[in-house]
Design a protein around this motif. Structure first.
Motif, PDB file in Angstrom:
ATOM      1  N   ALA A 119       0.840  -1.207   0.000  1.00 59.74           N
ATOM      2  CA  ALA A 119       0.000   0.000   0.000  1.00 59.74           C
ATOM      3  C   ALA A 119       0.870   1.249   0.000  1.00 59.74           C
ATOM      4  O   ALA A 119       0.579   2.234  -0.706  1.00 59.74           O
ATOM      5  CB  ALA A 119      -0.939  -0.012   1.208  1.00 59.74           C
ATOM      6  N   ASN A 120       1.934   1.241   0.791  1.00 57.70           N
ATOM      7  CA  ASN A 120       2.847   2.388   0.830  1.00 57.70           C
ATOM      8  C   ASN A 120       3.495   2.623  -0.532  1.00 57.70           C
ATOM      9  O   ASN A 120       3.669   3.768  -0.971  1.00 57.70           O
ATOM     10  CB  ASN A 120       3.940   2.164   1.884  1.00 57.70           C
ATOM     11  N   GLU A 121       3.877   1.554  -1.191  1.00 52.86           N
ATOM     12  CA  GLU A 121       4.518   1.681  -2.505  1.00 52.86           C
ATOM     13  C   GLU A 121       3.558   2.288  -3.521  1.00 52.86           C
ATOM     14  O   GLU A 121       3.931   3.171  -4.303  1.00 52.86           O
ATOM     15  CB  GLU A 121       4.992   0.304  -2.972  1.00 52.86           C
ATOM     16  N   GLU A 122       2.314   1.831  -3.499  1.00 51.01           N
ATOM     17  CA  GLU A 122       1.328   2.380  -4.430  1.00 51.01           C
ATOM     18  C   GLU A 122       1.014   3.837  -4.071  1.00 51.01           C
ATOM     19  O   GLU A 122       0.840   4.684  -4.957  1.00 51.01           O
ATOM     20  CB  GLU A 122       0.054   1.549  -4.376  1.00 51.01           C
ATOM     21  N   LEU A 172      -6.635   3.732  -3.569  1.00 51.38           N
ATOM     22  CA  LEU A 172      -6.114   2.459  -3.079  1.00 51.38           C
ATOM     23  C   LEU A 172      -7.213   1.402  -2.978  1.00 51.38           C
ATOM     24  O   LEU A 172      -6.972   0.216  -3.236  1.00 51.38           O
ATOM     25  CB  LEU A 172      -5.455   2.658  -1.712  1.00 51.38           C
ATOM     26  N   LEU A 173      -8.419   1.804  -2.607  1.00 51.74           N
ATOM     27  CA  LEU A 173      -9.533   0.840  -2.594  1.00 51.74           C
ATOM     28  C   LEU A 173      -9.806   0.313  -3.997  1.00 51.74           C
ATOM     29  O   LEU A 173     -10.082  -0.883  -4.182  1.00 51.74           O
ATOM     30  CB  LEU A 173     -10.782   1.498  -2.010  1.00 51.74           C
ATOM     31  N   LEU A 187      -1.958   5.433   6.315  1.00 52.20           N
ATOM     32  CA  LEU A 187      -2.308   6.243   5.141  1.00 52.20           C
ATOM     33  C   LEU A 187      -3.708   6.833   5.263  1.00 52.20           C
ATOM     34  O   LEU A 187      -3.987   7.907   4.723  1.00 52.20           O
ATOM     35  CB  LEU A 187      -2.219   5.392   3.868  1.00 52.20           C
ATOM     36  N   VAL A 188      -4.584   6.131   5.979  1.00 53.97           N
ATOM     37  CA  VAL A 188      -5.978   6.552   6.128  1.00 53.97           C
ATOM     38  C   VAL A 188      -6.337   6.522   7.609  1.00 53.97           C
ATOM     39  O   VAL A 188      -5.947   5.600   8.333  1.00 53.97           O
ATOM     40  CB  VAL A 188      -6.920   5.618   5.327  1.00 53.97           C
ATOM     41  N   ARG A 189      -7.069   7.534   8.049  1.00 53.12           N
ATOM     42  CA  ARG A 189      -7.486   7.587   9.454  1.00 53.12           C
ATOM     43  C   ARG A 189      -8.656   6.635   9.699  1.00 53.12           C
ATOM     44  O   ARG A 189      -9.286   6.145   8.755  1.00 53.12           O
ATOM     45  CB  ARG A 189      -7.855   9.019   9.832  1.00 53.12           C
ATOM     46  N   ASP A 190      -8.959   6.405  10.974  1.00 55.82           N
ATOM     47  CA  ASP A 190     -10.018   5.451  11.345  1.00 55.82           C
ATOM     48  C   ASP A 190     -11.352   5.775  10.697  1.00 55.82           C
ATOM     49  O   ASP A 190     -12.118   4.878  10.338  1.00 55.82           O
ATOM     50  CB  ASP A 190     -10.190   5.423  12.869  1.00 55.82           C
ATOM     51  N   VAL A 211       9.105   1.250   0.903  1.00 59.07           N
ATOM     52  CA  VAL A 211       8.549   2.467   1.488  1.00 59.07           C
ATOM     53  C   VAL A 211       7.933   2.121   2.842  1.00 59.07           C
ATOM     54  O   VAL A 211       6.972   1.351   2.923  1.00 59.07           O
ATOM     55  CB  VAL A 211       7.492   3.108   0.575  1.00 59.07           C
ATOM     56  N   LEU A 212       8.480   2.702   3.901  1.00 58.91           N
ATOM     57  CA  LEU A 212       7.993   2.438   5.250  1.00 58.91           C
ATOM     58  C   LEU A 212       6.965   3.466   5.702  1.00 58.91           C
ATOM     59  O   LEU A 212       6.091   3.164   6.518  1.00 58.91           O
ATOM     60  CB  LEU A 212       9.166   2.441   6.237  1.00 58.91           C
TER      61      LEU A 212
END
Length: 626
Positions: A119-122, A172-173, A187-190, A211-212
């Motif tokens: 997800a971080n890479e995308e 991302l979804l 990347l996304v909040r709750d 990517v961390l």
């Protein structure tokens, strides 16, 4: 999910994750004969391959820098992961579903780490693409205002987070990522909002370029978050005390030059690299700490010597002095020499590059001075050197700094320099430093540090010493241990009467001590190898075990007679040393003034000589081993 990974699953990961395939993704390996492979070590710079992989044993070892271990260890070291993280990554790779044993401790959900990294890479690709959008104009203007053009933005993967609120989440979804993974990645909040909105972003990568997380800078005046910089929250892959920005770009140069330059911000890293300082890195959202120090030391090669250097850039103001002092207090984490590069005008590397050019940035690093000298000058500056009592107080305040210098060859020079700075005779200064060494006192920090800590002690213990494989006096011990590790079936349960005390080098003795505590060998060599590894706690001994497991035995097909000969040689050399020591004590003991002690030692000497002669006449001891 709380718990620990099932031990059987860890063993299955070790079995399925072939070390030659895992290492082969990072190192070009070539056949080296005898079932081993060789390549250039990824942990230090070298031109001649000394990095060896032994697939049959599942081990790697570098005879140049001493790094070694199994497949899990390799992934831990190469990508700066914890043991659990390395197991999880390998499990995802080889298709092992990890079971979690509930013991109340926090664990990582199977597969979550890889989902977060993907997800971080995308997200990094998405953010970078936004730089060319109409909204991304403000990000381009920000970079341009700091002297960075499009090429620099692409080189460092700079991106822009749109202000829409759900833009990244929706992207991302649509790519198939699960909502839970997006929240767990930070990347996304709750509640579904994008964590970063309307900010310039720097991707923070590990040494393997994964990517961390991200660092984000405010560029809109009406940004609802007042903080200038915001970083990814702590996740299973992003721990701010363990990551350094620019490490992916600097890693190779750090190993090659044995130097790391620590700057304070993302744009400083960019300016340094574009100016030719390819070893620049920066902490992310936190002060530089001990974990960062250990990470850099590993990349430079922790060989137990004062080699390599870490250079910190600080402002010349009070804040810079305080930061330098904090680094000094943690300097015991470094085996390398530690330096400070201070720009007199107070410009950071980014501003320095803009105002004076790239050469000025290179000169800043070239003008580095030892950290001890920088801190010492600041300590002395707090005293009135026009008064005799002020000069004495200054020397006593700076004495712990000089006495804590680990490189003894530098001490005399610092003594002379301190005497010149305060205007006192060098012999007087030497006496004060000697007094400080005998009775260490907390480092005088006054207003520079609100939470003072004791100065690092001189020559602090750094674990067991590493045995020199070329020391001929220890050949028998090394050969005996190689056989005991690789061919335990050649010895009886008593290890052919060799005792722990017979091994003279402390690391060899500690390793044999671990072997002696284990039940007699039975079962498979792999099970024995794992049992030995589990019995060792000292990191030096663990590395030594790996080295001796992959180091070839000189005999093509060793047998019991060959093993017995090595055991006998260890006993023989131990007896010879005991005899020499006892003779020395006898020479220093008066047979008339201390007759009973002399007679007791003489009796012991006769017994040792008899044991030695008996061993010399035995069959095994008569066999000449290499």
């Amino acid at each position: 999910m709380a718990g620990r990974i099932n031990e059987e699953d860890i063993a299955l990961v070790r079995e399925r994750a072939r070390i030659d395939e895992v290492v082969g993704e990072y190192v070009a390996l070539k056949n080296a004969g005898s079932g081993s492979l060789k390549g250039l070590c990824p942990f230090h710079d070298e031109k001649t391959p000394s990095f060896q992989v032994t697939p049959s044993r599942g081990l790697f070892y570098c005879f140049g820098c001493g790094e070694g271990g199994d497949t899990i260890t390799f992934v831990e070291k190469i990508d700066n992961l914890s043991f659990v993280e390395a197991v999880q990554r390998l499990a995802d790779k080889v298709g092992v579903q990890l079971r979690i044993v509930d013991d109340g401790r926090p664990g990582i959900e199977p597969g979550l780490r890889m989902q977060i990294l993907e997800a971080n890479e995308e997200a990094a690709r998405f953010y970078q693409a936004q730089m060319t959008s109409a909204e991304g104009l403000i990000a381009r203007q920000f970079l341009d205002g700091r002297g960075f053009g499009r090429d620099a933005a692409e080189q460092f993967g700079i991106g822009y987070a749109p202000r829409g609120g759900h833009v990244l989440r929706d992207h991302l979804l649509a790519k198939g990522f699960a909502p839970k993974a997006l929240v767990s990645s930070g990347l996304v909040r709750d509640k579904g909002w994008d964590f970063f909105q309307g900010r310039v972003l720097w991707p923070i990568r590990d040494s393997g370029r994964s990517v961390l997380g991200f660092g984000a800078r405010r560029v809109h005046d009406d940004d609802r978050i007042p903080a200038k910089y915001v970083n990814t929250p702590e996740t299973v892959v992003y721990k701010k005390s363990h990551v350094l920005y620019g490490l992916d770009l600097a890693r190779s140069a750090i190993g090659k030059k044995r130097q790391a330059v620590v700057v304070e911000g993302y744009t400083d890293v960019m300016a340094a690299h574009l100016s030719g300082v390819e070893t620049a890195v920066a902490a992310c959202g936190t002060a530089f700490g001990n974990d960062h120090a250990r990470l850099l030391q590993r990349l430079m090669g922790n060989n137990g010597a004062l080699s390599g250097e870490v250079v910190f850039t600080f402002d010349g103001d009070a804040a810079g002095q305080k930061a330098a002092l904090k680094v000094y207090q943690g300097d015991s984490e470094f085996i390398s020499q530690t330096y400070v590069a201070v720009e007199p005008t107070g410009l950071d590397p980014c501003d320095l590059r803009m105002q004076k050019g790239e050469e000025a940035v290179r000169e800043l690093v070239a003008r580095r001075i030892p950290l001890y000298r920088y801190v010492m000058n600041n300590v002395v500056a707090g005293f009135d050197l026009d008064r005799a009592d002020g000069r004495l107080a200054a020397v006593r305040a700076a004495a712990p700094l000089v006495s804590s210098i680990r490189d003894s060859s530098l001490v005399s020079g610092y003594l002379r320099e301190l005497s010149q700075v305060v205007g006192m005779d060098v012999d007087e200064v030497r006496r004060e430093v000697a007094r400080a060494r005998r009775s260490p006192a907390p480092m005088p920090v006054r207003e520079m540090a609100p939470d003072p800590q004791p100065a690092p002690a001189a020559e602090a213990p750094a674990g067991l010493p590493w045995p020199d494989p070329s020391d001929r006096r220890l050949d028998a011990e090394r050969g005996f241990l190689k056989l005991a590790l690789q061919h335990p079936d050649l010895f009886d349960g008593q290890w052919d009467q060799v005792e722990v005390e017979d091994l003279r080098h402390p690391a060899y003795r500690a390793l044999f001590g671990a072997l002696s505590r284990l039940p007699a060998f039975q079962g498979s060599p792999q099970a024995w190898q794992q049992a030995v590894a589990d019995a060792i706690t000292d990191p030096t001994v663990r590395q030594l075990e790996v080295a001796l497991l992959v180091e070839p035995v000189l005999a093509a097909e060793p047998d019991r007679r060959y093993a017995a000969a090595y055991a006998a040689q260890v006993r023989l050399r131990s007896l010879t040393d005991d005899i020499a020591n006892l003779k020395s004590r006898l020479q220093r003991t008066s047979p008339t003034a201390d007759r009973s002690a002399y007679n007791a030692m003489f009796t012991d000497l006769v017994e040792l000589e008899a044991m030695r002669n008996e061993l010399l006449q035995s069959g095994p001891a008569a066999v000449d081993v290499p």
